[in-house]
Enzyme design. Structure first.
Site, PDB file in Angstrom:
ATOM      1  N   CYS A 111       0.826  -1.219   0.000  1.00  0.00           N
ATOM      2  CA  CYS A 111       0.000   0.000   0.000  1.00  0.00           C
ATOM      3  C   CYS A 111       0.859   1.268   0.000  1.00  0.00           C
ATOM      4  CB  CYS A 111      -0.939   0.013   1.191  1.00  0.00           C
ATOM      5  SG  CYS A 111      -2.151  -1.301   1.068  1.00  0.00           S
ATOM      6  N   HIS A 252      -3.804   7.212   1.501  1.00  0.00           N
ATOM      7  CA  HIS A 252      -4.125   5.857   1.038  1.00  0.00           C
ATOM      8  C   HIS A 252      -5.549   5.529   1.495  1.00  0.00           C
ATOM      9  CE1 HIS A 252      -3.960   1.679   0.202  1.00  0.00           C
ATOM     10  NE2 HIS A 252      -3.912   1.301   1.469  1.00  0.00           N
ATOM     11  N   ASN A 282     -10.036  -0.357  -1.644  1.00  0.00           N
ATOM     12  CA  ASN A 282      -8.580  -0.254  -1.486  1.00  0.00           C
ATOM     13  C   ASN A 282      -7.899  -0.887  -2.702  1.00  0.00           C
ATOM     14  OD1 ASN A 282      -5.905  -0.439  -0.747  1.00  0.00           O
ATOM     15  ND2 ASN A 282      -6.280  -1.422   1.225  1.00  0.00           N
TER      16      ASN A 282
HETATM   17  O1  UT7 Z   1      -4.240  -1.255   3.079  1.00  0.00           O
HETATM   18  C1  UT7 Z   1      -3.426  -2.088   3.816  1.00  0.00           C
HETATM   19  C2  UT7 Z   1      -3.534  -1.813   5.265  1.00  0.00           C
HETATM   20  N1  UT7 Z   1      -4.779  -2.300   5.745  1.00  0.00           N
HETATM   21  C3  UT7 Z   1      -5.541  -1.540   6.517  1.00  0.00           C
HETATM   22  O2  UT7 Z   1      -5.199  -0.427   6.797  1.00  0.00           O
HETATM   23  C4  UT7 Z   1      -6.807  -2.180   7.038  1.00  0.00           C
HETATM   24  C5  UT7 Z   1      -6.876  -2.050   8.535  1.00  0.00           C
HETATM   25  N2  UT7 Z   1      -8.032  -2.705   9.135  1.00  0.00           N
HETATM   26  C6  UT7 Z   1      -9.312  -2.324   8.893  1.00  0.00           C
HETATM   27  O3  UT7 Z   1      -9.585  -1.466   8.088  1.00  0.00           O
HETATM   28  C7  UT7 Z   1     -10.391  -2.925   9.758  1.00  0.00           C
HETATM   29  O4  UT7 Z   1      -9.817  -3.671  10.802  1.00  0.00           O
HETATM   30  C8  UT7 Z   1     -11.390  -3.844   8.976  1.00  0.00           C
HETATM   31  C9  UT7 Z   1     -12.281  -3.021   8.103  1.00  0.00           C
HETATM   32  C10 UT7 Z   1     -10.596  -4.858   8.167  1.00  0.00           C
HETATM   33  C11 UT7 Z   1     -12.284  -4.587   9.975  1.00  0.00           C
HETATM   34  O5  UT7 Z   1     -12.964  -3.663  10.808  1.00  0.00           O
HETATM   35  P1  UT7 Z   1     -12.982  -3.863  12.391  1.00  0.00           P
HETATM   36  O6  UT7 Z   1     -13.841  -2.803  12.948  1.00  0.00           O
HETATM   37  O7  UT7 Z   1     -11.564  -3.923  12.846  1.00  0.00           O
HETATM   38  O8  UT7 Z   1     -13.718  -5.225  12.528  1.00  0.00           O
HETATM   39  P2  UT7 Z   1     -13.161  -6.581  13.173  1.00  0.00           P
HETATM   40  O9  UT7 Z   1     -12.173  -7.213  12.295  1.00  0.00           O
HETATM   41  O10 UT7 Z   1     -12.806  -6.330  14.604  1.00  0.00           O
HETATM   42  O11 UT7 Z   1     -14.482  -7.426  13.153  1.00  0.00           O
HETATM   43  C12 UT7 Z   1     -15.641  -7.040  13.932  1.00  0.00           C
HETATM   44  C13 UT7 Z   1     -16.733  -8.064  13.680  1.00  0.00           C
HETATM   45  C14 UT7 Z   1     -16.250  -9.513  13.840  1.00  0.00           C
HETATM   46  O12 UT7 Z   1     -17.310 -10.237  14.415  1.00  0.00           O
HETATM   47  P3  UT7 Z   1     -17.290 -10.587  15.994  1.00  0.00           P
HETATM   48  O13 UT7 Z   1     -16.023 -11.345  16.218  1.00  0.00           O
HETATM   49  O14 UT7 Z   1     -17.309  -9.247  16.678  1.00  0.00           O
HETATM   50  O15 UT7 Z   1     -18.534 -11.391  16.168  1.00  0.00           O
HETATM   51  C15 UT7 Z   1     -16.048  -9.970  12.434  1.00  0.00           C
HETATM   52  O16 UT7 Z   1     -16.208 -11.359  12.288  1.00  0.00           O
HETATM   53  O17 UT7 Z   1     -17.199  -7.949  12.323  1.00  0.00           O
HETATM   54  C16 UT7 Z   1     -17.143  -9.239  11.704  1.00  0.00           C
HETATM   55  N3  UT7 Z   1     -16.888  -9.062  10.279  1.00  0.00           N
HETATM   56  C17 UT7 Z   1     -17.864  -8.829   9.386  1.00  0.00           C
HETATM   57  N4  UT7 Z   1     -19.192  -8.737   9.533  1.00  0.00           N
HETATM   58  C18 UT7 Z   1     -19.914  -8.481   8.429  1.00  0.00           C
HETATM   59  C19 UT7 Z   1     -15.685  -9.048   9.630  1.00  0.00           C
HETATM   60  N5  UT7 Z   1     -15.885  -8.828   8.309  1.00  0.00           N
HETATM   61  C20 UT7 Z   1     -17.210  -8.681   8.139  1.00  0.00           C
HETATM   62  C21 UT7 Z   1     -18.032  -8.434   7.023  1.00  0.00           C
HETATM   63  N6  UT7 Z   1     -19.373  -8.337   7.213  1.00  0.00           N
HETATM   64  N7  UT7 Z   1     -17.551  -8.263   5.779  1.00  0.00           N
END
Ligand code: UT7
Length: 331
Positions: A111, A252, A282
């Site tokens: 990225c 980004h 992204n």
């Molecule tokens: O570009 C390269 C660098 N990358 C980044 O900068 C990305 C950094 N990370 C992020 O942007 C975020 O962490 C994400 C968007 C990937 C995820 O958001 P989050 O608020 O950190 O969510 P999480 O991973 O903590 O997941 C929260 C909940 C989980 O369920 P439980 O365990 O709370 O029951 C996940 O299983 O959301 C669930 N979940 C989803 N639910 C519906 C994860 N993906 C999805 C989805 N739809 N697509």
């Protein structure tokens, strides 16, 4: 001697996939995707390689600058999704556009690939040995996306942009300063498990779906918020800039919440922050060139404007660059 951007163009594949497309295949919702990431839709190319995405904007950038492909001296391609492991996508693009006098290479900064490549290009030009660089930056993330993994597949898109970098003797414009960082301890949290020399392709790696992006989103998120904001703030302080001096933060586009945190740290209001994650997701090395190109085409940047480009991604790699825009408003 200083280097400056003398042309830019971008390209994304035609096919658009909105969040509802994922709703019909996975346990996810448009509401979750929009509120957690800011993404509404993205473009995917299910045919062709990265070079097919970059070639149209390479030709457009050269034509905007009035250069012929044979005038190009160096091609740098920033990507982690090149057409093949080898040869470089730079050589494939060279052949496709007929840049017969250029040499070139690919640069894998994920990225932050565009930031790394922009400074590499600028330093080549500043050395006085290279008169122009065709910098191509983008990714075909659909090629390494596991469409059965809801935690990653909703995040990415395909696209990129190309720039021409040349010397200038105008001291008021150009690629002014940079803060580039890397911390290899980030590897476990964001990588592609198989396909490299550590774990070559095998029936097992394919069966286990190891040829795709693996990301521990929450861990990367925490580092990204700090890294991108710190680097962007550092470049401001180092150059004696206050929020009022900056025309645009061009971040980004990985997550709207990371972008907001960076803008807040810099004291910038939303009207100075370029956001198009809602339309493209992204695109990895593609996000910043697409953002700059759209701002230019929308006639929202003018000569002398201070732009802060900033990013965070796999590696970890991150950083920020200060650019003083050198082109007149697009006609
Ligand atoms: O570009 C390269 C660098 N990358 C980044 O900068 C990305 C950094 N990370 C992020 O942007 C975020 O962490 C994400 C968007 C990937 C995820 O958001 P989050 O608020 O950190 O969510 P999480 O991973 O903590 O997941 C929260 C909940 C989980 O369920 P439980 O365990 O709370 O029951 C996940 O299983 O959301 C669930 N979940 C989803 N639910 C519906 C994860 N993906 C999805 C989805 N739809 N697509």
């Amino acid at each position: 001697m200083r280097a400056t951007i003398t042309a830019i163009a971008h390209h994304v594949p035609e096919a658009v996939f909105d969040n509802h497309w994922f709703e019909s295949r996975l346990d996810t919702t448009d509401e979750w995707i929009q509120s957690r990431t800011g993404i509404r839709e993205r473009h995917f190319a299910f045919e062709g390689g990265l070079s097919d995405i970059l070639v149209p904007s390479a030709l457009e950038a050269l034509s905007r600058r009035g250069l012929r492909p044979e005038d190009v001296e160096l091609i740098i391609v920033a990507t982690v999704t090149g057409d093949r492991v080898f040869p470089s996508t730079a050589s494939i693009i060279q052949n496709k556009i007929g840049a017969v006098n250029a040499w070139g290479f690919d640069l894998a900064g994920a990225c932050s690939g565009f930031l790394y490549a922009l400074i590499t290009a600028a330093k080549m030009v500043e050395s006085g040995t290279i008169k122009n660089v065709l910098l191509c930056s983008g990714d075909k993330m659909s090629a390494i996306t596991n469409f059965e993994d809801r935690s990653t597949c909703v995040l990415f898109g395909d696209g990129g942009g190309c720039l021409v970098i040349e010397p200038t003797d105008d001291n008021s414009i150009g690629i002014i300063d940079y803060v580039l960082k890397m911390d290899g301890r980030g590897e476990p949290h964001l990588h592609q498990k198989a396909g490299g020399s550590l774990r070559p392709p095998s029936i097992e790696t394919v069966t286990n779906r190891e040829h795709f992006v693996y990301q521990d989103g929450k861990t990367v998120f925490k580092s990204a918020v700090i890294g991108m904001a710190d680097a962007s703030h550092e470049i401001m302080v180092r150059n004696g800039l206050e929020a009022k001096d900056i025309a645009w933060l061009i971040p980004h586009q990985a997550n709207l919440r990371i972008i907001d945190a960076t803008a807040q740290r810099m004291g910038l209001t939303k009207d100075k922050v370029m956001v198009n994650i809602d339309r493209y997701g992204n695109t990895t090395a593609g996000t910043i060139p697409i953002c700059i190109s759209e701002l230019y085409e929308q006639r929202k940047i003018q000569k002398g404007d201070a732009l802060v480009l900033s990013s965070f991604g796999a590696g970890y790699t991150w950083g920020a660059i200060l650019v003083r825009w050198g082109l007149e408003k697009m006609q």
